[in-house]
Design a protein around this motif. Structure first.
Motif, PDB file in Angstrom:
ATOM      1  N   MET A  58      25.262 -35.500 -39.273  1.00  0.00           N
ATOM      2  CA  MET A  58      26.281 -34.774 -38.639  1.00  0.00           C
ATOM      3  C   MET A  58      26.654 -33.729 -39.106  1.00  0.00           C
ATOM      4  SD  MET A  58      26.375 -36.080 -35.514  1.00  0.00           S
ATOM      5  CE  MET A  58      27.895 -35.346 -35.121  1.00  0.00           C
ATOM      6  N   SER A  59      26.925 -33.421 -40.504  1.00  0.00           N
ATOM      7  CA  SER A  59      27.320 -32.438 -41.210  1.00  0.00           C
ATOM      8  C   SER A  59      26.411 -31.261 -41.190  1.00  0.00           C
ATOM      9  CB  SER A  59      27.622 -32.462 -42.578  1.00  0.00           C
ATOM     10  OG  SER A  59      26.426 -32.972 -43.215  1.00  0.00           O
ATOM     11  N   VAL A  60      25.088 -31.406 -40.778  1.00  0.00           N
ATOM     12  CA  VAL A  60      24.261 -30.215 -40.324  1.00  0.00           C
ATOM     13  C   VAL A  60      24.683 -29.651 -39.093  1.00  0.00           C
ATOM     14  CG1 VAL A  60      21.827 -29.639 -39.914  1.00  0.00           C
ATOM     15  CG2 VAL A  60      22.467 -31.001 -42.114  1.00  0.00           C
ATOM     16  N   VAL A  61      24.856 -30.516 -38.091  1.00  0.00           N
ATOM     17  CA  VAL A  61      25.172 -30.162 -36.858  1.00  0.00           C
ATOM     18  C   VAL A  61      26.515 -29.076 -37.054  1.00  0.00           C
ATOM     19  CG1 VAL A  61      25.906 -30.671 -34.146  1.00  0.00           C
ATOM     20  CG2 VAL A  61      24.166 -32.173 -35.906  1.00  0.00           C
ATOM     21  N   ALA A  62      27.463 -29.761 -37.671  1.00  0.00           N
ATOM     22  CA  ALA A  62      28.753 -28.943 -37.786  1.00  0.00           C
ATOM     23  C   ALA A  62      28.598 -27.643 -38.544  1.00  0.00           C
ATOM     24  CB  ALA A  62      29.773 -29.895 -38.501  1.00  0.00           C
ATOM     25  N   ALA A  63      27.879 -27.879 -39.469  1.00  0.00           N
ATOM     26  CA  ALA A  63      27.829 -26.423 -40.455  1.00  0.00           C
ATOM     27  C   ALA A  63      26.917 -25.326 -39.571  1.00  0.00           C
ATOM     28  CB  ALA A  63      26.971 -26.800 -41.472  1.00  0.00           C
ATOM     29  N   LEU A  64      26.070 -25.887 -38.567  1.00  0.00           N
ATOM     30  CA  LEU A  64      25.163 -24.942 -37.892  1.00  0.00           C
ATOM     31  C   LEU A  64      25.779 -24.536 -36.300  1.00  0.00           C
ATOM     32  CD1 LEU A  64      21.687 -26.128 -38.897  1.00  0.00           C
ATOM     33  CD2 LEU A  64      23.087 -23.976 -39.723  1.00  0.00           C
ATOM     34  N   SER A  65      26.976 -25.046 -36.275  1.00  0.00           N
ATOM     35  CA  SER A  65      27.806 -24.680 -34.935  1.00  0.00           C
ATOM     36  C   SER A  65      28.806 -23.931 -35.140  1.00  0.00           C
ATOM     37  CB  SER A  65      28.155 -25.913 -34.419  1.00  0.00           C
ATOM     38  OG  SER A  65      27.362 -26.891 -34.204  1.00  0.00           O
ATOM     39  N   GLU A  66      28.944 -22.714 -34.357  1.00  0.00           N
ATOM     40  CA  GLU A  66      29.956 -21.847 -34.469  1.00  0.00           C
ATOM     41  C   GLU A  66      31.268 -22.601 -34.116  1.00  0.00           C
ATOM     42  OE1 GLU A  66      30.556 -19.364 -30.799  1.00  0.00           O
ATOM     43  OE2 GLU A  66      28.260 -19.369 -31.000  1.00  0.00           O
ATOM     44  N   ARG A  67      31.259 -23.675 -33.402  1.00  0.00           N
ATOM     45  CA  ARG A  67      32.378 -24.460 -33.047  1.00  0.00           C
ATOM     46  C   ARG A  67      31.867 -25.877 -32.780  1.00  0.00           C
ATOM     47  NH1 ARG A  67      35.550 -25.433 -28.127  1.00  0.00           N
ATOM     48  NH2 ARG A  67      37.900 -25.554 -28.700  1.00  0.00           N
ATOM     49  N   LEU A  68      32.725 -26.737 -33.093  1.00  0.00           N
ATOM     50  CA  LEU A  68      32.552 -28.121 -32.952  1.00  0.00           C
ATOM     51  C   LEU A  68      33.734 -28.894 -32.962  1.00  0.00           C
ATOM     52  CD1 LEU A  68      29.567 -30.546 -34.291  1.00  0.00           C
ATOM     53  CD2 LEU A  68      32.036 -31.297 -34.471  1.00  0.00           C
ATOM     54  N   VAL A  69      33.765 -29.568 -31.567  1.00  0.00           N
ATOM     55  CA  VAL A  69      35.086 -30.516 -31.503  1.00  0.00           C
ATOM     56  C   VAL A  69      34.674 -31.945 -31.440  1.00  0.00           C
ATOM     57  CG1 VAL A  69      36.946 -31.054 -29.907  1.00  0.00           C
ATOM     58  CG2 VAL A  69      36.039 -28.740 -29.991  1.00  0.00           C
ATOM     59  N   ARG A  72      34.818 -25.200 -37.638  1.00  0.00           N
ATOM     60  CA  ARG A  72      34.030 -23.917 -37.498  1.00  0.00           C
ATOM     61  C   ARG A  72      33.122 -23.676 -38.552  1.00  0.00           C
ATOM     62  NH1 ARG A  72      36.452 -21.855 -32.435  1.00  0.00           N
ATOM     63  NH2 ARG A  72      38.553 -22.402 -32.590  1.00  0.00           N
ATOM     64  N   HIS A  73      31.835 -24.003 -38.181  1.00  0.00           N
ATOM     65  CA  HIS A  73      30.643 -24.007 -39.209  1.00  0.00           C
ATOM     66  C   HIS A  73      31.131 -24.971 -40.198  1.00  0.00           C
ATOM     67  CE1 HIS A  73      28.646 -20.644 -37.465  1.00  0.00           C
ATOM     68  NE2 HIS A  73      29.735 -19.961 -37.684  1.00  0.00           N
ATOM     69  N   GLY A  74      31.574 -26.117 -39.752  1.00  0.00           N
ATOM     70  CA  GLY A  74      31.653 -27.322 -40.588  1.00  0.00           C
ATOM     71  C   GLY A  74      33.162 -27.509 -41.283  1.00  0.00           C
ATOM     72  N   ILE A  75      33.816 -26.295 -41.281  1.00  0.00           N
ATOM     73  CA  ILE A  75      35.188 -26.155 -41.805  1.00  0.00           C
ATOM     74  C   ILE A  75      36.236 -26.550 -40.788  1.00  0.00           C
ATOM     75  CG2 ILE A  75      36.751 -24.826 -43.037  1.00  0.00           C
ATOM     76  CD1 ILE A  75      34.184 -25.434 -44.589  1.00  0.00           C
ATOM     77  N   PRO A  76      37.101 -27.497 -41.089  1.00  0.00           N
ATOM     78  CA  PRO A  76      38.169 -27.896 -40.060  1.00  0.00           C
ATOM     79  C   PRO A  76      39.186 -26.806 -39.961  1.00  0.00           C
ATOM     80  CG  PRO A  76      37.990 -29.679 -41.784  1.00  0.00           C
ATOM     81  CD  PRO A  76      37.233 -28.447 -42.198  1.00  0.00           C
ATOM     82  N   ASP A  77      39.327 -26.446 -38.682  1.00  0.00           N
ATOM     83  CA  ASP A  77      40.343 -25.191 -38.670  1.00  0.00           C
ATOM     84  C   ASP A  77      41.920 -25.685 -38.318  1.00  0.00           C
ATOM     85  OD1 ASP A  77      40.491 -26.275 -36.001  1.00  0.00           O
ATOM     86  OD2 ASP A  77      40.036 -24.598 -34.852  1.00  0.00           O
TER      87      ASP A  77
END
Length: 200
Positions: free
Chosen positions: A121-132, A147-152
């Motif tokens: 899943m971290s690959v999905v998060a890292a390659l997504s401009e936004r993931l909820v 945002r690209h895997g970093i919690p906002d």
């Protein structure tokens, strides 16, 4: 002593909440980690839902929703993402989005239905401009945006649904449609997948 240090490593290392080096590596090598485009990222999310269903020993129900802005939501009826409390009583989520899945490192290859290796899943998060990532469990419900895997921000409490489960909504700039083939829909033996499209 932080009691998280005594937690065992299962699929992820609980002692690390965000692995910035790993996330940066994924983004720097998006041609490798993003091979297969949007469809592959969708398969990564479905594979995680299949893990949940298999752990429960029953076929899980998943609804995949395509939104007009290009984002995709995967909602399952699994057990929800594991959360625990540290020595200070703070809720700590299993770091599935922001750290590497230890099952798929060091050359371990688990193919997804598109024939490409599963990486987590971290690959999905890292390659997504936004993931909820929205989580529902008996002990509470919360949402986290990345945002690209970093919690906002920190975890945000949300109203419960009365059942357990996980909702992941992501939007990526990777090429290709996030569409599942007929073979994809039957490849995950632990899942019953329904696909919906929202037009407005």
């Amino acid at each position: 002593m932080d009691e998280r240090r005594t937690w065992t490593v299962t699929t992820h290392d609980w002692t690390t909440e965000v692995d910035t080096e790993h996330l940066a590596e994924v983004r720097a090598h998006s041609e490798t980690f993003g091979e297969g485009g949007r469809r592959h990222l969708l398969l990564e999310v479905l594979a995680y839902a299949a893990d949940e269903a298999e752990a429960l020993g029953r076929v899980g129900r998943v609804v995949v929703t395509h939104h007009p802005d290009g984002s995709v939501t995967v909602a399952d009826d699994g057990r929800g993402t594991d959360t625990r409390r540290d020595a200070q009583g703070r809720v700590v989520r299993k770091p599935v989005m922001a750290t590497r899945d230890v099952r798929f490192v060091d050359g371990a290859v688990t193919p997804l239905p598109d024939g490409l290796p599963r990486r987590g899943m971290s690959v999905v998060a890292a390659l997504s401009e936004r993931l909820v990532h929205e989580n529902h469990r008996a002990e509470g419900s919360w949402s986290q945006t990345y945002r690209h895997g970093i919690p906002d921000a920190g975890l945000r409490g949300v109203e419960g649904t009365g059942t357990s489960g996980t909702r992941v909504t992501f939007r990526t700039d990777l090429p290709g449609p996030a569409r599942l083939t007929p073979e994809d829909l039957t490849a995950f033996v632990w899942l019953e997948v329904e696909v919906r499209t929202v037009t407005r």
